[in-house]
Design a protein around this motif. Structure first.
Motif, PDB file in Angstrom:
ATOM      1  N   GLY A  20     -15.795 -64.107  -8.150  1.00 28.09           N
ATOM      2  CA  GLY A  20     -16.320 -63.778  -6.829  1.00 28.09           C
ATOM      3  C   GLY A  20     -15.463 -62.753  -6.110  1.00 28.09           C
ATOM      4  N   GLU A  21     -14.157 -62.887  -6.260  1.00 24.97           N
ATOM      5  CA  GLU A  21     -13.240 -61.922  -5.633  1.00 24.97           C
ATOM      6  C   GLU A  21     -13.386 -60.544  -6.272  1.00 24.97           C
ATOM      7  OE1 GLU A  21      -9.503 -63.931  -6.127  1.00 24.97           O
ATOM      8  OE2 GLU A  21      -9.946 -65.364  -4.512  1.00 24.97           O
ATOM      9  N   ARG A  22     -13.562 -60.503  -7.582  1.00 21.56           N
ATOM     10  CA  ARG A  22     -13.755 -59.211  -8.263  1.00 21.56           C
ATOM     11  C   ARG A  22     -15.062 -58.560  -7.830  1.00 21.56           C
ATOM     12  NH1 ARG A  22     -13.427 -60.172 -14.370  1.00 21.56           N
ATOM     13  NH2 ARG A  22     -13.926 -57.962 -14.419  1.00 21.56           N
ATOM     14  N   ILE A  23     -16.096 -59.376  -7.658  1.00 29.05           N
ATOM     15  CA  ILE A  23     -17.388 -58.864  -7.202  1.00 29.05           C
ATOM     16  C   ILE A  23     -17.247 -58.292  -5.794  1.00 29.05           C
ATOM     17  CG2 ILE A  23     -19.738 -59.534  -6.565  1.00 29.05           C
ATOM     18  CD1 ILE A  23     -19.493 -61.644  -8.887  1.00 29.05           C
ATOM     19  N   ALA A  24     -16.549 -59.016  -4.924  1.00 30.86           N
ATOM     20  CA  ALA A  24     -16.317 -58.526  -3.556  1.00 30.86           C
ATOM     21  C   ALA A  24     -15.548 -57.211  -3.586  1.00 30.86           C
ATOM     22  CB  ALA A  24     -15.571 -59.575  -2.747  1.00 30.86           C
ATOM     23  N   GLY A  25     -14.628 -57.074  -4.521  1.00 32.92           N
ATOM     24  CA  GLY A  25     -13.862 -55.840  -4.658  1.00 32.92           C
ATOM     25  C   GLY A  25     -14.730 -54.644  -5.015  1.00 32.92           C
ATOM     26  N   LEU A  26     -15.906 -54.919  -5.582  1.00 32.81           N
ATOM     27  CA  LEU A  26     -16.857 -53.850  -5.890  1.00 32.81           C
ATOM     28  C   LEU A  26     -17.765 -53.548  -4.699  1.00 32.81           C
ATOM     29  CD1 LEU A  26     -17.971 -55.031  -9.452  1.00 32.81           C
ATOM     30  CD2 LEU A  26     -16.424 -53.141  -8.902  1.00 32.81           C
ATOM     31  N   GLY A  27     -17.568 -54.294  -3.603  1.00 30.54           N
ATOM     32  CA  GLY A  27     -18.394 -54.090  -2.422  1.00 30.54           C
ATOM     33  C   GLY A  27     -19.716 -54.836  -2.465  1.00 30.54           C
ATOM     34  N   GLY A  34     -23.746 -74.740  -8.464  1.00 30.66           N
ATOM     35  CA  GLY A  34     -23.405 -75.660  -9.529  1.00 30.66           C
ATOM     36  C   GLY A  34     -24.597 -75.895 -10.429  1.00 30.66           C
ATOM     37  N   HIS A  35     -24.336 -75.984 -11.748  1.00 24.66           N
ATOM     38  CA  HIS A  35     -25.410 -76.247 -12.703  1.00 24.66           C
ATOM     39  C   HIS A  35     -24.809 -76.895 -13.951  1.00 24.66           C
ATOM     40  CE1 HIS A  35     -29.234 -75.850 -14.733  1.00 24.66           C
ATOM     41  NE2 HIS A  35     -28.611 -75.262 -15.751  1.00 24.66           N
ATOM     42  N   LYS A  36     -25.151 -78.150 -14.190  1.00 21.85           N
ATOM     43  CA  LYS A  36     -24.717 -78.881 -15.391  1.00 21.85           C
ATOM     44  C   LYS A  36     -23.213 -78.814 -15.593  1.00 21.85           C
ATOM     45  CE  LYS A  36     -29.119 -78.408 -17.781  1.00 21.85           C
ATOM     46  NZ  LYS A  36     -29.811 -78.030 -18.989  1.00 21.85           N
ATOM     47  N   GLY A  37     -22.461 -79.045 -14.533  1.00 20.62           N
ATOM     48  CA  GLY A  37     -21.008 -79.067 -14.624  1.00 20.62           C
ATOM     49  C   GLY A  37     -20.348 -77.702 -14.614  1.00 20.62           C
ATOM     50  N   LEU A  38     -21.125 -76.659 -14.490  1.00 19.72           N
ATOM     51  CA  LEU A  38     -20.579 -75.300 -14.448  1.00 19.72           C
ATOM     52  C   LEU A  38     -20.764 -74.724 -13.047  1.00 19.72           C
ATOM     53  CD1 LEU A  38     -22.114 -73.892 -17.757  1.00 19.72           C
ATOM     54  CD2 LEU A  38     -19.777 -74.700 -17.408  1.00 19.72           C
ATOM     55  N   THR A  39     -19.947 -73.734 -12.733  1.00 19.53           N
ATOM     56  CA  THR A  39     -20.138 -72.959 -11.511  1.00 19.53           C
ATOM     57  C   THR A  39     -20.715 -71.609 -11.918  1.00 19.53           C
ATOM     58  OG1 THR A  39     -18.245 -74.045 -10.465  1.00 19.53           O
ATOM     59  CG2 THR A  39     -19.022 -71.997  -9.469  1.00 19.53           C
ATOM     60  N   VAL A  40     -21.947 -71.363 -11.493  1.00 16.86           N
ATOM     61  CA  VAL A  40     -22.634 -70.120 -11.835  1.00 16.86           C
ATOM     62  C   VAL A  40     -22.423 -69.134 -10.693  1.00 16.86           C
ATOM     63  CG1 VAL A  40     -24.830 -69.076 -12.486  1.00 16.86           C
ATOM     64  CG2 VAL A  40     -24.346 -71.456 -13.117  1.00 16.86           C
ATOM     65  N   VAL A  41     -21.990 -67.932 -11.027  1.00 13.01           N
ATOM     66  CA  VAL A  41     -21.694 -66.898 -10.033  1.00 13.01           C
ATOM     67  C   VAL A  41     -22.761 -65.807 -10.104  1.00 13.01           C
ATOM     68  CG1 VAL A  41     -19.988 -65.209  -9.244  1.00 13.01           C
ATOM     69  CG2 VAL A  41     -19.225 -67.393 -10.210  1.00 13.01           C
ATOM     70  N   PHE A  42     -23.288 -65.469  -8.929  1.00 13.56           N
ATOM     71  CA  PHE A  42     -24.308 -64.439  -8.799  1.00 13.56           C
ATOM     72  C   PHE A  42     -23.815 -63.323  -7.891  1.00 13.56           C
ATOM     73  CE2 PHE A  42     -26.493 -68.476  -9.359  1.00 13.56           C
ATOM     74  CZ  PHE A  42     -27.422 -68.191 -10.345  1.00 13.56           C
ATOM     75  N   ALA A  43     -24.306 -62.119  -8.124  1.00 18.87           N
ATOM     76  CA  ALA A  43     -24.119 -60.999  -7.200  1.00 18.87           C
ATOM     77  C   ALA A  43     -25.478 -60.694  -6.588  1.00 18.87           C
ATOM     78  CB  ALA A  43     -23.585 -59.773  -7.925  1.00 18.87           C
ATOM     79  N   GLY A  44     -25.481 -60.351  -5.314  1.00 15.36           N
ATOM     80  CA  GLY A  44     -26.729 -60.037  -4.631  1.00 15.36           C
ATOM     81  C   GLY A  44     -26.902 -60.907  -3.406  1.00 15.36           C
ATOM     82  N   PRO A  45     -28.060 -60.939  -2.855  1.00 14.57           N
ATOM     83  CA  PRO A  45     -29.303 -60.368  -3.364  1.00 14.57           C
ATOM     84  C   PRO A  45     -29.384 -58.860  -3.130  1.00 14.57           C
ATOM     85  CG  PRO A  45     -29.719 -61.425  -1.266  1.00 14.57           C
ATOM     86  CD  PRO A  45     -28.278 -61.677  -1.610  1.00 14.57           C
ATOM     87  N   PHE A  46     -30.088 -58.211  -4.027  1.00 17.57           N
ATOM     88  CA  PHE A  46     -30.341 -56.785  -3.924  1.00 17.57           C
ATOM     89  C   PHE A  46     -31.753 -56.593  -3.386  1.00 17.57           C
ATOM     90  CE2 PHE A  46     -27.118 -57.319  -7.148  1.00 17.57           C
ATOM     91  CZ  PHE A  46     -26.187 -56.345  -6.811  1.00 17.57           C
ATOM     92  N   ALA A  47     -31.945 -55.590  -2.562  1.00 15.54           N
ATOM     93  CA  ALA A  47     -33.221 -55.368  -1.875  1.00 15.54           C
ATOM     94  C   ALA A  47     -34.341 -54.939  -2.814  1.00 15.54           C
ATOM     95  CB  ALA A  47     -33.047 -54.340  -0.767  1.00 15.54           C
ATOM     96  N   SER A  48     -33.997 -54.297  -3.912  1.00 19.43           N
ATOM     97  CA  SER A  48     -35.030 -53.798  -4.819  1.00 19.43           C
ATOM     98  C   SER A  48     -34.550 -53.916  -6.259  1.00 19.43           C
ATOM     99  CB  SER A  48     -35.341 -52.328  -4.511  1.00 19.43           C
ATOM    100  OG  SER A  48     -34.226 -51.518  -4.855  1.00 19.43           O
ATOM    101  N   ALA A  49     -35.474 -53.783  -7.177  1.00 22.10           N
ATOM    102  CA  ALA A  49     -35.132 -53.825  -8.598  1.00 22.10           C
ATOM    103  C   ALA A  49     -34.202 -52.678  -8.967  1.00 22.10           C
ATOM    104  CB  ALA A  49     -36.399 -53.788  -9.444  1.00 22.10           C
TER     105      ALA A  49
END
Length: 70
Positions: A20-27, A34-49
């Motif tokens: 998450g910190e690396r993603i923030a570093g990209l702006g 949480g999903h099945k004992g894992l932490t899933v990390v997403f970037a976004g949401p993006f306004a368009s495809a």
């Protein structure tokens, strides 16, 4: 809402936090879920495809080779 990029799924919450910190570093915004004992990390949401595709390219170039559109 918007298009999301799944960056990774981490068994260690500290690794998810670091991603998450690396993603923030990209702006980009990141979220975690949480999903099945894992932490899933997403970037976004993006306004368009096309914005999401550009974000995906940036994330892969930054070392998140397994990132994909969600």
């Amino acid at each position: 809402t918007g298009v999301m990029v799944q960056v990774g799924a981490f068994g260690d919450p500290l690794n998810a936090q670091r991603a998450g910190e690396r993603i923030a570093g990209l702006g980009l915004h990141s979220t975690k879920a949480g999903h099945k004992g894992l932490t899933v990390v997403f970037a976004g949401p993006f306004a368009s495809a096309s914005d999401a595709a550009e974000g995906l390219r940036s994330l892969r170039a930054a070392g998140f080779a397994d990132a994909f559109l969600r």
